[in-house]
Design an enzyme around this catalytic site. Structure first.
Site, PDB file in Angstrom:
ATOM      1  N   HIS A  77      50.308  31.404  43.139  1.00 27.20           N
ATOM      2  CA  HIS A  77      49.866  29.920  42.936  1.00 27.20           C
ATOM      3  C   HIS A  77      49.408  30.211  41.431  1.00 27.20           C
ATOM      4  CE1 HIS A  77      52.988  28.342  45.965  1.00 27.20           C
ATOM      5  NE2 HIS A  77      52.127  28.873  46.977  1.00 27.20           N
ATOM      6  N   GLU A 109      56.621  28.888  44.857  1.00 24.12           N
ATOM      7  CA  GLU A 109      56.484  29.829  46.280  1.00 24.12           C
ATOM      8  C   GLU A 109      56.995  31.802  45.570  1.00 24.12           C
ATOM      9  OE1 GLU A 109      54.748  28.480  48.591  1.00 24.12           O
ATOM     10  OE2 GLU A 109      54.998  30.243  49.943  1.00 24.12           O
ATOM     11  N   HIS A 149      48.586  35.326  48.273  1.00 25.71           N
ATOM     12  CA  HIS A 149      49.145  33.918  48.363  1.00 25.71           C
ATOM     13  C   HIS A 149      48.528  32.843  47.245  1.00 25.71           C
ATOM     14  CE1 HIS A 149      52.429  31.327  49.670  1.00 25.71           C
ATOM     15  NE2 HIS A 149      51.445  31.039  49.246  1.00 25.71           N
ATOM     16  N   GLU A 150      47.624  32.766  47.353  1.00 20.81           N
ATOM     17  CA  GLU A 150      47.259  30.761  46.451  1.00 20.81           C
ATOM     18  C   GLU A 150      46.926  32.282  44.838  1.00 20.81           C
ATOM     19  OE1 GLU A 150      47.343  28.779  47.591  1.00 20.81           O
ATOM     20  OE2 GLU A 150      47.579  29.570  49.398  1.00 20.81           O
TER      21      GLU A 150
HETATM   22 ZN    ZN Z   1      52.471  28.577  48.490  1.00 20.70          ZN
END
Ligand code: ZN
Length: 496
Positions: free
Chosen positions: A267, A293, A263-264
Protein backbone atom coordinates in the site's frame (compact mmCIF):
# COMPACT_ATOMS: atom_id res chain seq x y z
CA UNK A 1 -11.47 34.60 -17.52
CA UNK A 2 -9.16 32.19 -19.33
CA UNK A 3 -9.35 28.43 -18.90
CA UNK A 4 -5.95 28.35 -17.25
CA UNK A 5 -7.00 31.00 -14.73
CA UNK A 6 -10.11 28.95 -13.94
CA UNK A 7 -8.02 25.84 -13.54
CA UNK A 8 -5.63 27.73 -11.27
CA UNK A 9 -8.56 28.70 -9.03
CA UNK A 10 -9.63 25.06 -9.01
CA UNK A 11 -6.14 23.93 -7.89
CA UNK A 12 -6.07 26.55 -5.15
CA UNK A 13 -9.42 25.45 -3.79
CA UNK A 14 -8.34 21.79 -3.84
CA UNK A 15 -5.09 22.84 -2.14
CA UNK A 16 -7.06 24.12 0.83
CA UNK A 17 -9.08 20.89 1.02
CA UNK A 18 -5.89 18.85 0.74
CA UNK A 19 -4.34 20.69 3.69
CA UNK A 20 -7.34 19.70 5.77
CA UNK A 21 -7.30 16.08 4.64
CA UNK A 22 -3.52 15.84 5.28
CA UNK A 23 -4.03 17.13 8.82
CA UNK A 24 -6.96 14.76 9.38
CA UNK A 25 -4.94 11.82 8.13
CA UNK A 26 -1.98 12.54 10.43
CA UNK A 27 -4.28 13.10 13.41
CA UNK A 28 -5.90 9.73 12.70
CA UNK A 29 -2.51 8.03 12.38
CA UNK A 30 -1.31 9.57 15.64
CA UNK A 31 -4.48 8.44 17.40
CA UNK A 32 -3.76 4.81 16.48
CA UNK A 33 -0.03 4.90 17.27
CA UNK A 34 1.26 7.42 19.84
CA UNK A 35 -1.64 9.43 21.30
CA UNK A 36 -2.01 8.92 25.07
CA UNK A 37 -5.44 7.39 25.89
CA UNK A 38 -6.77 10.47 27.64
CA UNK A 39 -6.26 12.57 24.52
CA UNK A 40 -9.20 10.92 22.80
CA UNK A 41 -11.92 13.45 23.60
CA UNK A 42 -9.99 16.46 22.37
CA UNK A 43 -8.79 14.51 19.35
CA UNK A 44 -12.33 13.50 18.41
CA UNK A 45 -13.48 17.13 18.69
CA UNK A 46 -10.54 18.38 16.60
CA UNK A 47 -11.10 15.81 13.88
CA UNK A 48 -14.81 16.44 13.77
CA UNK A 49 -14.26 20.22 13.44
CA UNK A 50 -11.71 19.81 10.63
CA UNK A 51 -13.96 17.29 8.87
CA UNK A 52 -16.76 19.87 9.02
CA UNK A 53 -14.51 22.48 7.39
CA UNK A 54 -13.55 20.02 4.67
CA UNK A 55 -17.22 19.23 4.03
CA UNK A 56 -18.13 22.93 3.82
CA UNK A 57 -15.29 23.57 1.39
CA UNK A 58 -16.41 20.65 -0.77
CA UNK A 59 -20.11 21.54 -1.00
CA UNK A 60 -19.41 25.31 -1.36
CA UNK A 61 -21.80 26.38 -4.19
CA UNK A 62 -19.17 28.65 -5.76
CA UNK A 63 -16.88 25.63 -6.06
CA UNK A 64 -19.71 23.73 -7.77
CA UNK A 65 -20.12 26.53 -10.30
CA UNK A 66 -16.38 26.58 -10.93
CA UNK A 67 -16.46 22.82 -11.64
CA UNK A 68 -19.39 23.28 -14.06
CA UNK A 69 -17.54 26.06 -15.88
CA UNK A 70 -14.40 23.94 -16.11
CA UNK A 71 -16.31 20.90 -17.35
CA UNK A 72 -17.69 22.99 -20.21
CA UNK A 73 -14.41 24.72 -21.05
CA UNK A 74 -12.76 22.11 -23.29
CA UNK A 75 -9.96 20.96 -21.01
CA UNK A 76 -7.31 18.53 -22.20
CA UNK A 77 -7.82 14.85 -21.25
CA UNK A 78 -5.73 14.92 -18.09
CA UNK A 79 -7.32 18.03 -16.61
CA UNK A 80 -10.77 16.89 -17.69
CA UNK A 81 -10.23 13.62 -15.78
CA UNK A 82 -9.22 15.57 -12.69
CA UNK A 83 -12.35 17.75 -12.82
CA UNK A 84 -14.58 14.74 -13.57
CA UNK A 85 -13.34 12.89 -10.47
CA UNK A 86 -13.61 15.96 -8.26
CA UNK A 87 -17.21 16.41 -9.40
CA UNK A 88 -17.92 12.77 -8.64
CA UNK A 89 -16.71 13.23 -5.05
CA UNK A 90 -18.50 16.55 -4.66
CA UNK A 91 -21.82 15.27 -6.08
CA UNK A 92 -21.91 12.58 -3.45
CA UNK A 93 -21.20 15.06 -0.64
CA UNK A 94 -23.86 17.44 -1.94
CA UNK A 95 -26.55 14.78 -2.35
CA UNK A 96 -26.33 13.38 1.17
CA UNK A 97 -28.24 15.70 3.53
CA UNK A 98 -26.24 17.06 6.44
CA UNK A 99 -28.78 15.62 8.88
CA UNK A 100 -28.18 12.13 7.51
CA UNK A 101 -24.39 12.55 7.75
CA UNK A 102 -24.65 13.62 11.40
CA UNK A 103 -27.07 10.81 12.21
CA UNK A 104 -24.82 8.23 10.54
CA UNK A 105 -21.81 9.40 12.49
CA UNK A 106 -23.80 9.36 15.76
CA UNK A 107 -25.30 5.89 15.22
CA UNK A 108 -22.10 4.29 13.88
CA UNK A 109 -20.14 5.62 16.87
CA UNK A 110 -22.62 3.85 19.16
CA UNK A 111 -22.67 0.74 16.98
CA UNK A 112 -18.88 0.48 17.04
CA UNK A 113 -18.86 0.65 20.81
CA UNK A 114 -21.66 -1.91 21.00
CA UNK A 115 -19.79 -4.17 18.60
CA UNK A 116 -16.66 -4.23 20.77
CA UNK A 117 -18.70 -5.36 23.79
CA UNK A 118 -20.94 -7.70 21.80
CA UNK A 119 -17.97 -9.45 20.24
CA UNK A 120 -16.22 -9.80 23.59
CA UNK A 121 -19.34 -11.28 25.20
CA UNK A 122 -20.49 -13.21 22.13
CA UNK A 123 -23.74 -11.28 22.44
CA UNK A 124 -25.37 -10.67 19.07
CA UNK A 125 -28.69 -9.55 20.62
CA UNK A 126 -27.30 -6.26 21.97
CA UNK A 127 -25.65 -5.37 18.67
CA UNK A 128 -28.49 -6.30 16.30
CA UNK A 129 -30.78 -3.29 16.97
CA UNK A 130 -27.93 -0.85 16.29
CA UNK A 131 -26.91 -2.70 13.15
CA UNK A 132 -30.51 -2.48 11.96
CA UNK A 133 -30.32 1.31 12.37
CA UNK A 134 -27.01 1.47 10.52
CA UNK A 135 -28.41 -0.54 7.60
CA UNK A 136 -31.47 1.70 7.49
CA UNK A 137 -29.38 4.88 7.42
CA UNK A 138 -27.08 3.52 4.72
CA UNK A 139 -30.17 2.60 2.67
CA UNK A 140 -31.35 6.20 3.02
CA UNK A 141 -27.92 7.34 1.92
CA UNK A 142 -28.11 5.10 -1.16
CA UNK A 143 -31.51 6.60 -2.01
CA UNK A 144 -30.10 10.12 -1.61
CA UNK A 145 -27.06 9.39 -3.79
CA UNK A 146 -29.10 7.55 -6.41
CA UNK A 147 -28.40 4.44 -8.48
CA UNK A 148 -29.40 2.81 -11.73
CA UNK A 149 -30.16 -0.78 -10.76
CA UNK A 150 -30.17 -1.26 -6.98
CA UNK A 151 -29.29 0.59 -3.74
CA UNK A 152 -26.21 -1.56 -3.03
CA UNK A 153 -24.62 -0.09 -6.19
CA UNK A 154 -24.55 3.34 -4.57
CA UNK A 155 -22.58 1.89 -1.65
CA UNK A 156 -20.11 -0.06 -3.82
CA UNK A 157 -19.46 3.08 -5.85
CA UNK A 158 -18.14 4.91 -2.79
CA UNK A 159 -15.24 2.48 -2.39
CA UNK A 160 -14.80 1.33 -5.99
CA UNK A 161 -15.90 4.00 -8.48
CA UNK A 162 -18.23 2.60 -11.17
CA UNK A 163 -18.39 -0.88 -9.62
CA UNK A 164 -21.85 -2.48 -9.79
CA UNK A 165 -23.57 -5.50 -8.22
CA UNK A 166 -24.22 -6.90 -11.70
CA UNK A 167 -20.47 -6.91 -12.40
CA UNK A 168 -19.60 -8.64 -9.13
CA UNK A 169 -22.26 -11.35 -9.36
CA UNK A 170 -20.66 -13.38 -12.17
CA UNK A 171 -17.24 -12.89 -10.54
CA UNK A 172 -18.30 -14.53 -7.28
CA UNK A 173 -20.40 -17.10 -9.15
CA UNK A 174 -17.21 -18.22 -10.91
CA UNK A 175 -14.86 -17.98 -7.94
CA UNK A 176 -17.00 -19.74 -5.37
CA UNK A 177 -17.29 -23.27 -6.79
CA UNK A 178 -13.72 -23.14 -8.14
CA UNK A 179 -12.29 -22.23 -4.73
CA UNK A 180 -14.43 -24.74 -2.83
CA UNK A 181 -13.16 -27.54 -5.10
CA UNK A 182 -9.57 -26.31 -4.96
CA UNK A 183 -9.58 -26.11 -1.16
CA UNK A 184 -10.72 -29.73 -0.89
CA UNK A 185 -8.11 -30.92 -3.39
CA UNK A 186 -5.26 -29.09 -1.64
CA UNK A 187 -6.35 -30.24 1.83
CA UNK A 188 -6.20 -33.85 0.64
CA UNK A 189 -2.56 -33.75 -0.33
CA UNK A 190 -1.13 -31.15 2.05
CA UNK A 191 1.30 -31.93 4.85
CA UNK A 192 -0.72 -30.97 7.93
CA UNK A 193 2.28 -30.30 10.14
CA UNK A 194 4.18 -28.10 7.67
CA UNK A 195 3.75 -25.04 9.89
CA UNK A 196 5.40 -26.75 12.87
CA UNK A 197 8.87 -25.69 11.65
CA UNK A 198 7.94 -22.15 12.78
CA UNK A 199 7.10 -23.10 16.38
CA UNK A 200 9.07 -21.35 19.10
CA UNK A 201 9.82 -17.79 20.14
CA UNK A 202 10.54 -15.06 17.59
CA UNK A 203 11.88 -12.03 19.52
CA UNK A 204 10.10 -8.84 18.52
CA UNK A 205 13.25 -6.63 18.22
CA UNK A 206 14.61 -9.02 15.58
CA UNK A 207 11.20 -9.06 13.84
CA UNK A 208 11.36 -5.25 13.68
CA UNK A 209 14.77 -5.45 12.01
CA UNK A 210 13.42 -7.97 9.52
CA UNK A 211 10.47 -5.69 8.69
CA UNK A 212 12.81 -2.80 7.91
CA UNK A 213 14.99 -5.00 5.73
CA UNK A 214 11.94 -6.24 3.82
CA UNK A 215 10.63 -2.71 3.21
CA UNK A 216 14.09 -1.54 2.17
CA UNK A 217 14.37 -4.36 -0.33
CA UNK A 218 10.89 -3.62 -1.71
CA UNK A 219 11.96 -0.02 -2.34
CA UNK A 220 10.03 1.77 0.42
CA UNK A 221 11.61 5.19 0.97
CA UNK A 222 12.17 5.75 4.70
CA UNK A 223 13.04 9.40 3.99
CA UNK A 224 9.44 9.73 2.82
CA UNK A 225 7.74 7.40 5.27
CA UNK A 226 7.75 5.65 8.63
CA UNK A 227 7.00 2.23 10.07
CA UNK A 228 5.37 1.95 13.51
CA UNK A 229 3.08 -0.52 15.25
CA UNK A 230 -0.67 -0.48 15.94
CA UNK A 231 -3.30 -2.99 17.01
CA UNK A 232 -4.59 -3.29 13.43
CA UNK A 233 -2.00 -2.58 10.74
CA UNK A 234 -2.87 0.19 8.26
CA UNK A 235 -1.34 2.68 5.85
CA UNK A 236 -2.04 6.39 5.76
CA UNK A 237 -0.13 9.60 5.18
CA UNK A 238 -0.17 13.24 4.20
CA UNK A 239 1.48 13.08 0.76
CA UNK A 240 3.64 10.72 -1.33
CA UNK A 241 6.59 12.18 0.59
CA UNK A 242 5.10 11.39 4.02
CA UNK A 243 3.61 7.89 4.21
CA UNK A 244 2.87 6.19 7.53
CA UNK A 245 2.82 2.39 7.72
CA UNK A 246 1.97 0.34 10.76
CA UNK A 247 2.47 -3.35 11.40
CA UNK A 248 1.92 -5.75 14.32
CA UNK A 249 4.13 -8.49 15.80
CA UNK A 250 3.37 -11.77 17.51
CA UNK A 251 6.38 -13.37 19.29
CA UNK A 252 4.87 -16.81 18.62
CA UNK A 253 4.13 -16.26 14.92
CA UNK A 254 6.65 -14.62 12.56
CA UNK A 255 4.17 -14.74 9.66
CA UNK A 256 1.99 -12.07 11.23
CA UNK A 257 4.75 -9.45 11.27
CA UNK A 258 6.26 -10.47 7.92
CA UNK A 259 2.98 -10.37 5.98
CA UNK A 260 1.49 -7.36 7.77
CA UNK A 261 4.65 -5.44 6.89
CA UNK A 262 4.80 -6.62 3.28
CA UNK A 263 1.06 -5.98 2.82
CA UNK A 264 1.14 -2.45 4.19
CA UNK A 265 4.44 -1.92 2.37
CA UNK A 266 2.59 -2.62 -0.89
CA UNK A 267 0.00 0.00 0.00
CA UNK A 268 2.80 2.39 0.98
CA UNK A 269 4.70 1.92 -2.30
CA UNK A 270 1.53 2.81 -4.22
CA UNK A 271 1.13 5.98 -2.17
CA UNK A 272 4.81 6.91 -2.55
CA UNK A 273 4.51 6.31 -6.29
CA UNK A 274 1.60 8.70 -6.84
CA UNK A 275 2.65 11.72 -8.91
CA UNK A 276 3.65 14.58 -6.56
CA UNK A 277 2.94 17.17 -9.26
CA UNK A 278 -0.75 16.25 -8.90
CA UNK A 279 -0.79 16.13 -5.09
CA UNK A 280 -4.11 17.21 -3.65
CA UNK A 281 -6.03 16.45 -6.87
CA UNK A 282 -7.65 13.18 -7.95
CA UNK A 283 -4.75 12.57 -10.35
CA UNK A 284 -2.51 12.37 -7.28
CA UNK A 285 -4.80 9.86 -5.54
CA UNK A 286 -5.07 6.08 -5.75
CA UNK A 287 -7.63 4.81 -8.22
CA UNK A 288 -9.90 2.99 -5.77
CA UNK A 289 -9.74 0.50 -2.94
CA UNK A 290 -9.62 -2.51 -5.27
CA UNK A 291 -6.52 -1.24 -7.08
CA UNK A 292 -4.97 -0.25 -3.73
CA UNK A 293 -5.51 -3.76 -2.45
CA UNK A 294 -4.02 -5.17 -5.67
CA UNK A 295 -0.75 -3.50 -4.74
CA UNK A 296 -0.68 -4.81 -1.17
CA UNK A 297 -1.83 -8.27 -2.24
CA UNK A 298 0.60 -8.72 -5.12
CA UNK A 299 3.52 -7.96 -2.79
CA UNK A 300 2.08 -10.11 -0.04
CA UNK A 301 1.00 -13.15 -2.06
CA UNK A 302 2.49 -13.18 -5.56
CA UNK A 303 5.86 -12.00 -4.21
CA UNK A 304 6.02 -12.69 -0.46
CA UNK A 305 4.50 -16.17 -0.48
CA UNK A 306 6.27 -17.38 -3.61
CA UNK A 307 8.88 -20.14 -3.56
CA UNK A 308 11.43 -17.75 -5.08
CA UNK A 309 10.95 -15.25 -2.25
CA UNK A 310 11.94 -17.94 0.29
CA UNK A 311 15.47 -17.97 -1.18
CA UNK A 312 15.68 -14.27 -0.34
CA UNK A 313 13.95 -14.56 3.06
CA UNK A 314 15.80 -17.56 4.50
CA UNK A 315 19.26 -15.92 4.90
CA UNK A 316 17.63 -13.05 6.82
CA UNK A 317 15.97 -15.55 9.15
CA UNK A 318 19.27 -17.36 9.63
CA UNK A 319 20.92 -14.05 10.46
CA UNK A 320 18.25 -12.61 12.77
CA UNK A 321 16.77 -15.77 14.36
CA UNK A 322 19.66 -18.27 14.46
CA UNK A 323 17.89 -20.54 16.98
CA UNK A 324 14.75 -20.78 14.88
CA UNK A 325 16.63 -21.34 11.65
CA UNK A 326 18.17 -24.68 12.61
CA UNK A 327 17.10 -27.21 10.00
CA UNK A 328 14.91 -24.70 8.18
CA UNK A 329 15.11 -24.80 4.37
CA UNK A 330 13.58 -22.60 1.69
CA UNK A 331 11.25 -25.49 0.83
CA UNK A 332 10.09 -26.07 4.40
CA UNK A 333 9.64 -22.32 4.87
CA UNK A 334 7.55 -22.17 1.68
CA UNK A 335 5.35 -25.05 2.87
CA UNK A 336 4.98 -23.54 6.34
CA UNK A 337 3.91 -20.14 5.01
CA UNK A 338 1.44 -21.59 2.51
CA UNK A 339 -0.72 -23.94 4.54
CA UNK A 340 -4.27 -23.98 3.16
CA UNK A 341 -6.84 -24.61 5.82
CA UNK A 342 -10.52 -23.56 5.98
CA UNK A 343 -10.97 -21.42 9.06
CA UNK A 344 -13.66 -19.34 10.72
CA UNK A 345 -11.84 -16.01 10.71
CA UNK A 346 -11.38 -14.00 7.52
CA UNK A 347 -8.22 -12.16 8.56
CA UNK A 348 -6.48 -15.48 9.31
CA UNK A 349 -7.54 -17.03 6.01
CA UNK A 350 -5.00 -18.33 3.48
CA UNK A 351 -4.70 -17.21 -0.13
CA UNK A 352 -7.09 -19.91 -1.41
CA UNK A 353 -9.98 -19.69 1.06
CA UNK A 354 -9.86 -15.91 1.63
CA UNK A 355 -12.25 -14.99 -1.16
CA UNK A 356 -14.84 -17.50 0.09
CA UNK A 357 -15.11 -15.32 3.19
CA UNK A 358 -15.68 -12.31 0.95
CA UNK A 359 -18.24 -14.13 -1.24
CA UNK A 360 -20.28 -14.84 1.90
CA UNK A 361 -20.24 -11.19 2.95
CA UNK A 362 -21.12 -10.02 -0.56
CA UNK A 363 -24.16 -12.31 -0.73
CA UNK A 364 -25.43 -11.26 2.68
CA UNK A 365 -24.93 -7.54 1.99
CA UNK A 366 -26.63 -7.76 -1.39
CA UNK A 367 -29.62 -9.60 0.08
CA UNK A 368 -29.82 -7.14 2.98
CA UNK A 369 -29.93 -4.08 0.73
CA UNK A 370 -32.41 -5.74 -1.62
CA UNK A 371 -34.65 -6.22 1.40
CA UNK A 372 -34.62 -10.00 0.86
CA UNK A 373 -33.36 -10.68 4.39
CA UNK A 374 -33.41 -8.90 7.76
CA UNK A 375 -30.54 -8.17 10.09
CA UNK A 376 -32.05 -10.73 12.50
CA UNK A 377 -31.39 -13.55 10.01
CA UNK A 378 -27.67 -12.82 9.58
CA UNK A 379 -26.24 -15.15 12.27
CA UNK A 380 -28.04 -18.25 10.97
CA UNK A 381 -27.32 -17.46 7.33
CA UNK A 382 -23.68 -16.92 8.26
CA UNK A 383 -23.48 -20.38 9.83
CA UNK A 384 -25.16 -21.99 6.83
CA UNK A 385 -22.76 -20.35 4.34
CA UNK A 386 -19.67 -21.20 6.36
CA UNK A 387 -20.76 -24.82 6.63
CA UNK A 388 -21.60 -25.24 2.96
CA UNK A 389 -18.58 -23.34 1.53
CA UNK A 390 -15.78 -23.87 4.03
CA UNK A 391 -16.97 -26.91 5.93
CA UNK A 392 -16.49 -25.20 9.29
CA UNK A 393 -19.28 -23.92 11.52
CA UNK A 394 -18.86 -21.22 14.13
CA UNK A 395 -20.23 -22.28 17.50
CA UNK A 396 -20.67 -18.67 18.66
CA UNK A 397 -21.30 -15.41 16.79
CA UNK A 398 -17.96 -14.05 17.99
CA UNK A 399 -16.24 -16.22 15.37
CA UNK A 400 -19.14 -15.75 12.96
CA UNK A 401 -21.22 -12.71 12.13
CA UNK A 402 -19.61 -10.57 14.86
CA UNK A 403 -16.00 -11.03 13.73
CA UNK A 404 -15.51 -7.92 11.57
CA UNK A 405 -15.75 -4.30 12.68
CA UNK A 406 -16.73 -3.07 9.17
CA UNK A 407 -20.53 -3.29 9.39
CA UNK A 408 -20.60 -1.45 12.71
CA UNK A 409 -19.30 1.70 11.03
CA UNK A 410 -21.56 1.20 8.04
CA UNK A 411 -18.95 -0.03 5.58
CA UNK A 412 -21.33 -2.06 3.42
CA UNK A 413 -19.94 -2.49 -0.10
CA UNK A 414 -16.37 -2.42 1.19
CA UNK A 415 -15.60 -6.16 1.46
CA UNK A 416 -15.80 -6.85 -2.30
CA UNK A 417 -12.81 -4.53 -2.86
CA UNK A 418 -10.64 -7.15 -1.13
CA UNK A 419 -11.54 -9.70 -3.78
CA UNK A 420 -11.15 -7.15 -6.57
CA UNK A 421 -7.67 -6.51 -5.18
CA UNK A 422 -6.78 -10.20 -5.28
CA UNK A 423 -7.98 -10.47 -8.88
CA UNK A 424 -6.20 -7.33 -10.13
CA UNK A 425 -3.06 -8.43 -8.26
CA UNK A 426 -2.90 -11.67 -10.23
CA UNK A 427 -3.52 -9.99 -13.58
CA UNK A 428 -1.00 -7.19 -12.96
CA UNK A 429 1.65 -9.59 -11.68
CA UNK A 430 1.24 -11.87 -14.69
CA UNK A 431 1.62 -8.92 -17.06
CA UNK A 432 4.65 -7.63 -15.15
CA UNK A 433 6.25 -11.07 -15.49
CA UNK A 434 5.48 -11.21 -19.22
CA UNK A 435 7.14 -7.86 -19.66
CA UNK A 436 10.12 -8.24 -17.31
CA UNK A 437 11.08 -11.84 -17.94
CA UNK A 438 12.31 -14.09 -15.15
CA UNK A 439 10.75 -12.51 -12.04
CA UNK A 440 11.54 -15.61 -9.96
CA UNK A 441 15.28 -15.13 -10.35
CA UNK A 442 14.96 -11.44 -9.47
CA UNK A 443 12.83 -12.17 -6.39
CA UNK A 444 15.15 -14.95 -5.20
CA UNK A 445 18.06 -12.51 -5.06
CA UNK A 446 15.95 -9.73 -3.54
CA UNK A 447 15.97 -7.53 -6.62
CA UNK A 448 12.46 -6.08 -6.57
CA UNK A 449 13.21 -2.83 -8.38
CA UNK A 450 12.13 -4.02 -11.85
CA UNK A 451 8.75 -5.10 -10.44
CA UNK A 452 8.30 -1.84 -8.55
CA UNK A 453 9.31 0.09 -11.66
CA UNK A 454 6.68 -1.73 -13.70
CA UNK A 455 3.97 -0.98 -11.12
CA UNK A 456 5.12 2.66 -10.98
CA UNK A 457 4.94 3.09 -14.76
CA UNK A 458 1.73 1.16 -15.33
CA UNK A 459 -0.33 1.80 -12.20
CA UNK A 460 0.98 4.38 -9.73
CA UNK A 461 1.67 7.35 -12.02
CA UNK A 462 -1.88 7.39 -13.37
CA UNK A 463 -3.63 8.22 -10.10
CA UNK A 464 -7.40 8.27 -10.57
CA UNK A 465 -7.27 9.10 -14.26
CA UNK A 466 -9.16 5.93 -15.22
CA UNK A 467 -11.44 3.41 -13.50
CA UNK A 468 -9.68 0.38 -12.03
CA UNK A 469 -10.94 -1.84 -14.85
CA UNK A 470 -9.69 0.60 -17.51
CA UNK A 471 -6.35 1.05 -15.74
CA UNK A 472 -5.90 -2.73 -15.57
CA UNK A 473 -6.86 -3.06 -19.25
CA UNK A 474 -4.34 -0.41 -20.31
CA UNK A 475 -1.61 -1.95 -18.15
CA UNK A 476 -2.17 -5.60 -19.03
CA UNK A 477 -4.45 -5.88 -22.06
CA UNK A 478 -7.22 -7.41 -19.94
CA UNK A 479 -9.74 -6.07 -17.48
CA UNK A 480 -11.24 -7.66 -14.39
CA UNK A 481 -11.17 -11.47 -14.65
CA UNK A 482 -10.95 -14.58 -12.47
CA UNK A 483 -8.68 -16.62 -14.76
CA UNK A 484 -5.36 -15.05 -13.82
CA UNK A 485 -6.04 -15.47 -10.11
CA UNK A 486 -7.31 -19.04 -10.40
CA UNK A 487 -4.39 -19.96 -12.67
CA UNK A 488 -1.96 -18.46 -10.18
CA UNK A 489 -3.40 -20.71 -7.45
CA UNK A 490 -3.46 -23.78 -9.74
CA UNK A 491 0.16 -23.32 -10.68
CA UNK A 492 1.29 -22.62 -7.14
CA UNK A 493 -0.56 -25.46 -5.42
CA UNK A 494 -0.39 -27.91 -8.31
CA UNK A 495 -4.13 -28.51 -8.54
CA UNK A 496 -6.63 -28.68 -11.38
ZN1 ZN B 1 -4.91 -3.86 2.48
Amino acid sequence: VTVSALYQRYLEHLGGLHALSSALSLLGWDQETFMPPRGIENRAATRSHLAGLAHDGTVDPAFGELLDELAASGLDDVRAASVRETRRDRDRSVKVPRKLVTELSRVTAMAQQAWVTARKNDDWATFAPLLTQVVDLRRQEAEAVGYEAEPYDALLDQYEPDMRTAVLEPVFAELRPALVAMTAEIADRQNDVAADVLLGEWPVPAQEKLSRRLLDAMGFDFEAGRLDTSAHPFTSGASPLDIRLTTAYDPADPAKGIYSTIHEGGHGLYEQGLPTEHSGTPLGEACGLGMHESQSRSWENQVGRSRAFMDFLLPHIVDLFPERAVGLTADSLFAALNVVHPSLIRIDADEVTYNLHIALRFELERALFRGEIDVAELPDLWREHMTSDLGVTPTGDRDGVLQDIHWSFGAFGYFPTYTLGNLYAATLFRAAGDSLGDLDTMMARGDFSPLLGWMRDNVHVHGRRWSADELCRRATGRGLNCDDFLNHLRAKFGVS
